[in-house]
Design a protein around this motif. Structure first.
Motif, PDB file in Angstrom:
ATOM      1  N   ALA A   5       0.837  -1.199   0.000  1.00 27.81           N
ATOM      2  CA  ALA A   5       0.000   0.000   0.000  1.00 27.81           C
ATOM      3  C   ALA A   5       0.868   1.244   0.000  1.00 27.81           C
ATOM      4  O   ALA A   5       1.936   1.272   0.610  1.00 27.81           O
ATOM      5  CB  ALA A   5      -0.913   0.000   1.216  1.00 27.81           C
ATOM      6  N   PHE A   6       0.406   2.271  -0.685  1.00 31.54           N
ATOM      7  CA  PHE A   6       1.107   3.540  -0.682  1.00 31.54           C
ATOM      8  C   PHE A   6       0.134   4.658  -1.014  1.00 31.54           C
ATOM      9  O   PHE A   6      -1.019   4.397  -1.395  1.00 31.54           O
ATOM     10  CB  PHE A   6       2.288   3.519  -1.645  1.00 31.54           C
ATOM     11  N   GLY A   7       0.593   5.889  -0.832  1.00 26.42           N
ATOM     12  CA  GLY A   7      -0.238   7.047  -1.164  1.00 26.42           C
ATOM     13  C   GLY A   7      -0.678   7.862   0.030  1.00 26.42           C
ATOM     14  O   GLY A   7      -1.341   8.887  -0.124  1.00 26.42           O
ATOM     15  N   GLY A   8      -0.337   7.422   1.249  1.00 25.02           N
ATOM     16  CA  GLY A   8      -0.715   8.192   2.421  1.00 25.02           C
ATOM     17  C   GLY A   8       0.057   9.497   2.505  1.00 25.02           C
ATOM     18  O   GLY A   8       0.965   9.754   1.719  1.00 25.02           O
ATOM     19  N   GLY A   9      -0.329  10.302   3.476  1.00 23.48           N
ATOM     20  CA  GLY A   9       0.354  11.576   3.661  1.00 23.48           C
ATOM     21  C   GLY A   9      -0.396  12.478   4.607  1.00 23.48           C
ATOM     22  O   GLY A   9      -1.311  12.029   5.313  1.00 23.48           O
ATOM     23  N   LEU A  10       0.021  13.737   4.609  1.00 23.75           N
ATOM     24  CA  LEU A  10      -0.598  14.750   5.463  1.00 23.75           C
ATOM     25  C   LEU A  10      -1.466  15.649   4.604  1.00 23.75           C
ATOM     26  O   LEU A  10      -1.025  16.147   3.561  1.00 23.75           O
ATOM     27  CB  LEU A  10       0.496  15.574   6.147  1.00 23.75           C
ATOM     28  N   VAL A  11      -2.705  15.849   5.034  1.00 22.98           N
ATOM     29  CA  VAL A  11      -3.639  16.672   4.271  1.00 22.98           C
ATOM     30  C   VAL A  11      -4.502  17.467   5.255  1.00 22.98           C
ATOM     31  O   VAL A  11      -4.731  17.022   6.383  1.00 22.98           O
ATOM     32  CB  VAL A  11      -4.507  15.793   3.344  1.00 22.98           C
ATOM     33  N   GLN A  12      -4.956  18.628   4.820  1.00 22.12           N
ATOM     34  CA  GLN A  12      -5.840  19.422   5.661  1.00 22.12           C
ATOM     35  C   GLN A  12      -7.267  18.881   5.602  1.00 22.12           C
ATOM     36  O   GLN A  12      -7.663  18.242   4.619  1.00 22.12           O
ATOM     37  CB  GLN A  12      -5.818  20.882   5.207  1.00 22.12           C
ATOM     38  N   ALA A  13      -8.005  19.133   6.643  1.00 25.17           N
ATOM     39  CA  ALA A  13      -9.409  18.733   6.667  1.00 25.17           C
ATOM     40  C   ALA A  13     -10.130  19.298   5.438  1.00 25.17           C
ATOM     41  O   ALA A  13      -9.908  20.456   5.047  1.00 25.17           O
ATOM     42  CB  ALA A  13     -10.078  19.234   7.941  1.00 25.17           C
ATOM     43  N   GLY A  14     -10.951  18.462   4.832  1.00 20.22           N
ATOM     44  CA  GLY A  14     -11.651  18.842   3.616  1.00 20.22           C
ATOM     45  C   GLY A  14     -10.920  18.464   2.354  1.00 20.22           C
ATOM     46  O   GLY A  14     -11.487  18.534   1.254  1.00 20.22           O
ATOM     47  N   GLY A  15      -9.676  18.053   2.512  1.00 18.79           N
ATOM     48  CA  GLY A  15      -8.871  17.690   1.347  1.00 18.79           C
ATOM     49  C   GLY A  15      -9.087  16.248   0.907  1.00 18.79           C
ATOM     50  O   GLY A  15      -9.961  15.542   1.425  1.00 18.79           O
ATOM     51  N   SER A  16      -8.269  15.824  -0.055  1.00 17.27           N
ATOM     52  CA  SER A  16      -8.412  14.499  -0.659  1.00 17.27           C
ATOM     53  C   SER A  16      -7.065  13.792  -0.725  1.00 17.27           C
ATOM     54  O   SER A  16      -6.003  14.440  -0.797  1.00 17.27           O
ATOM     55  CB  SER A  16      -8.974  14.614  -2.074  1.00 17.27           C
ATOM     56  N   LEU A  17      -7.137  12.483  -0.715  1.00 14.30           N
ATOM     57  CA  LEU A  17      -5.973  11.625  -0.937  1.00 14.30           C
ATOM     58  C   LEU A  17      -6.453  10.386  -1.677  1.00 14.30           C
ATOM     59  O   LEU A  17      -7.614   9.966  -1.516  1.00 14.30           O
ATOM     60  CB  LEU A  17      -5.333  11.185   0.381  1.00 14.30           C
ATOM     61  N   ARG A  18      -5.547   9.802  -2.453  1.00 19.13           N
ATOM     62  CA  ARG A  18      -5.854   8.520  -3.070  1.00 19.13           C
ATOM     63  C   ARG A  18      -4.816   7.499  -2.648  1.00 19.13           C
ATOM     64  O   ARG A  18      -3.621   7.684  -2.893  1.00 19.13           O
ATOM     65  CB  ARG A  18      -5.907   8.601  -4.595  1.00 19.13           C
ATOM     66  N   LEU A  19      -5.281   6.438  -2.032  1.00 22.20           N
ATOM     67  CA  LEU A  19      -4.409   5.343  -1.667  1.00 22.20           C
ATOM     68  C   LEU A  19      -4.428   4.289  -2.772  1.00 22.20           C
ATOM     69  O   LEU A  19      -5.456   4.075  -3.421  1.00 22.20           O
ATOM     70  CB  LEU A  19      -4.859   4.702  -0.355  1.00 22.20           C
ATOM     71  N   SER A  20      -3.311   3.636  -2.946  1.00 22.36           N
ATOM     72  CA  SER A  20      -3.203   2.541  -3.898  1.00 22.36           C
ATOM     73  C   SER A  20      -2.635   1.316  -3.195  1.00 22.36           C
ATOM     74  O   SER A  20      -1.891   1.440  -2.220  1.00 22.36           O
ATOM     75  CB  SER A  20      -2.279   2.920  -5.063  1.00 22.36           C
ATOM     76  N   CYS A  21      -2.987   0.166  -3.703  1.00 22.69           N
ATOM     77  CA  CYS A  21      -2.456  -1.086  -3.158  1.00 22.69           C
ATOM     78  C   CYS A  21      -2.179  -2.011  -4.327  1.00 22.69           C
ATOM     79  O   CYS A  21      -3.107  -2.403  -5.043  1.00 22.69           O
ATOM     80  CB  CYS A  21      -3.452  -1.704  -2.195  1.00 22.69           C
ATOM     81  N   ALA A  22      -0.920  -2.328  -4.519  1.00 21.39           N
ATOM     82  CA  ALA A  22      -0.511  -3.201  -5.613  1.00 21.39           C
ATOM     83  C   ALA A  22      -0.376  -4.630  -5.109  1.00 21.39           C
ATOM     84  O   ALA A  22       0.230  -4.874  -4.063  1.00 21.39           O
ATOM     85  CB  ALA A  22       0.820  -2.716  -6.181  1.00 21.39           C
ATOM     86  N   ALA A  23      -0.935  -5.550  -5.864  1.00 26.71           N
ATOM     87  CA  ALA A  23      -0.909  -6.964  -5.480  1.00 26.71           C
ATOM     88  C   ALA A  23      -0.019  -7.749  -6.436  1.00 26.71           C
ATOM     89  O   ALA A  23       0.088  -7.417  -7.620  1.00 26.71           O
ATOM     90  CB  ALA A  23      -2.317  -7.537  -5.491  1.00 26.71           C
ATOM     91  N   SER A  24       0.576  -8.797  -5.913  1.00 24.33           N
ATOM     92  CA  SER A  24       1.371  -9.697  -6.743  1.00 24.33           C
ATOM     93  C   SER A  24       1.281 -11.104  -6.169  1.00 24.33           C
ATOM     94  O   SER A  24       0.966 -11.283  -4.985  1.00 24.33           O
ATOM     95  CB  SER A  24       2.831  -9.235  -6.789  1.00 24.33           C
ATOM     96  N   GLY A  25       1.519 -12.062  -7.023  1.00 29.87           N
ATOM     97  CA  GLY A  25       1.590 -13.445  -6.563  1.00 29.87           C
ATOM     98  C   GLY A  25       0.320 -14.243  -6.667  1.00 29.87           C
ATOM     99  O   GLY A  25       0.271 -15.362  -6.162  1.00 29.87           O
ATOM    100  N   GLY A  26      -0.696 -13.706  -7.277  1.00 30.59           N
ATOM    101  CA  GLY A  26      -1.933 -14.453  -7.422  1.00 30.59           C
ATOM    102  C   GLY A  26      -2.751 -13.899  -8.569  1.00 30.59           C
ATOM    103  O   GLY A  26      -2.373 -12.907  -9.191  1.00 30.59           O
ATOM    104  N   THR A  27      -3.871 -14.547  -8.852  1.00 31.04           N
ATOM    105  CA  THR A  27      -4.784 -14.030  -9.870  1.00 31.04           C
ATOM    106  C   THR A  27      -5.666 -12.990  -9.195  1.00 31.04           C
ATOM    107  O   THR A  27      -6.558 -13.317  -8.414  1.00 31.04           O
ATOM    108  CB  THR A  27      -5.629 -15.163 -10.466  1.00 31.04           C
ATOM    109  N   PHE A  28      -5.405 -11.730  -9.508  1.00 33.36           N
ATOM    110  CA  PHE A  28      -5.970 -10.629  -8.744  1.00 33.36           C
ATOM    111  C   PHE A  28      -7.491 -10.672  -8.685  1.00 33.36           C
ATOM    112  O   PHE A  28      -8.095 -10.434  -7.647  1.00 33.36           O
ATOM    113  CB  PHE A  28      -5.479  -9.309  -9.345  1.00 33.36           C
ATOM    114  N   SER A  29      -8.128 -11.000  -9.801  1.00 37.82           N
ATOM    115  CA  SER A  29      -9.592 -10.976  -9.851  1.00 37.82           C
ATOM    116  C   SER A  29     -10.226 -12.072  -8.989  1.00 37.82           C
ATOM    117  O   SER A  29     -11.435 -12.048  -8.751  1.00 37.82           O
ATOM    118  CB  SER A  29     -10.076 -11.085 -11.289  1.00 37.82           C
TER     119      SER A  29
END
Length: 124
Positions: A5-29
């Motif tokens: 997982a990555f994409g965290g951070g510091l943001v002010q109230a009312g703001g936005s962030l997008r987290l991502s999580c990359a998977a490996s080692g299996g059939t993702f679906s």
């Protein structure tokens, strides 16, 4: 299945962030994906989950209407778009996976695979 997982951070109230999580080692679906969060001294709590095809989604009431979970099976990645962030959203966010054949659940202990967590801090 390995998750990162990555994409965290510091943001002010009312703001936005997008987290991502990359998977490996299996059939993702073949995996239902979820996001959880945890603050010091508290149990890990469910945030959102998405089915293998990306159609079925479920949110905790505390984030409904503000967060959106999505996935790109071609990229083996799940996302959590977080809008209108509040200080109470501050936590370490974890992505998790469980086979789609398992019963859908919000219980952390029933998810088999976990990423390492990414910190989200929302300042007031």
């Amino acid at each position: 299945v390995q998750l990162q997982a990555f994409g965290g951070g510091l943001v002010q109230a009312g703001g936005s962030l997008r987290l991502s999580c990359a998977a490996s080692g299996g059939t993702f679906s073949n995996y239902r994906m979820g996001w959880f969060r945890q603050t010091p001294g508290k149990e890990r709590e469910f945030v959102a989950r998405i089915g293998g095809s990306g159609v079925v989604k479920y949110y905790d009431d505390s984030v409904k209407g503000r967060f959106t979970i999505s996935r790109d099976n071609a990229k083996n990645t799940v996302y959590l778009q977080m809008n209108s962030l509040k200080p109470e959203d501050t936590a370490v966010y974890y992505c998790a996976a469980v086979r789609t054949t398992a019963v859908a659940t919000t219980t952390p202990g029933r998810w088999n695979y976990w990423g390492q967590g990414t910190q989200v801090t929302v300042s007031s």
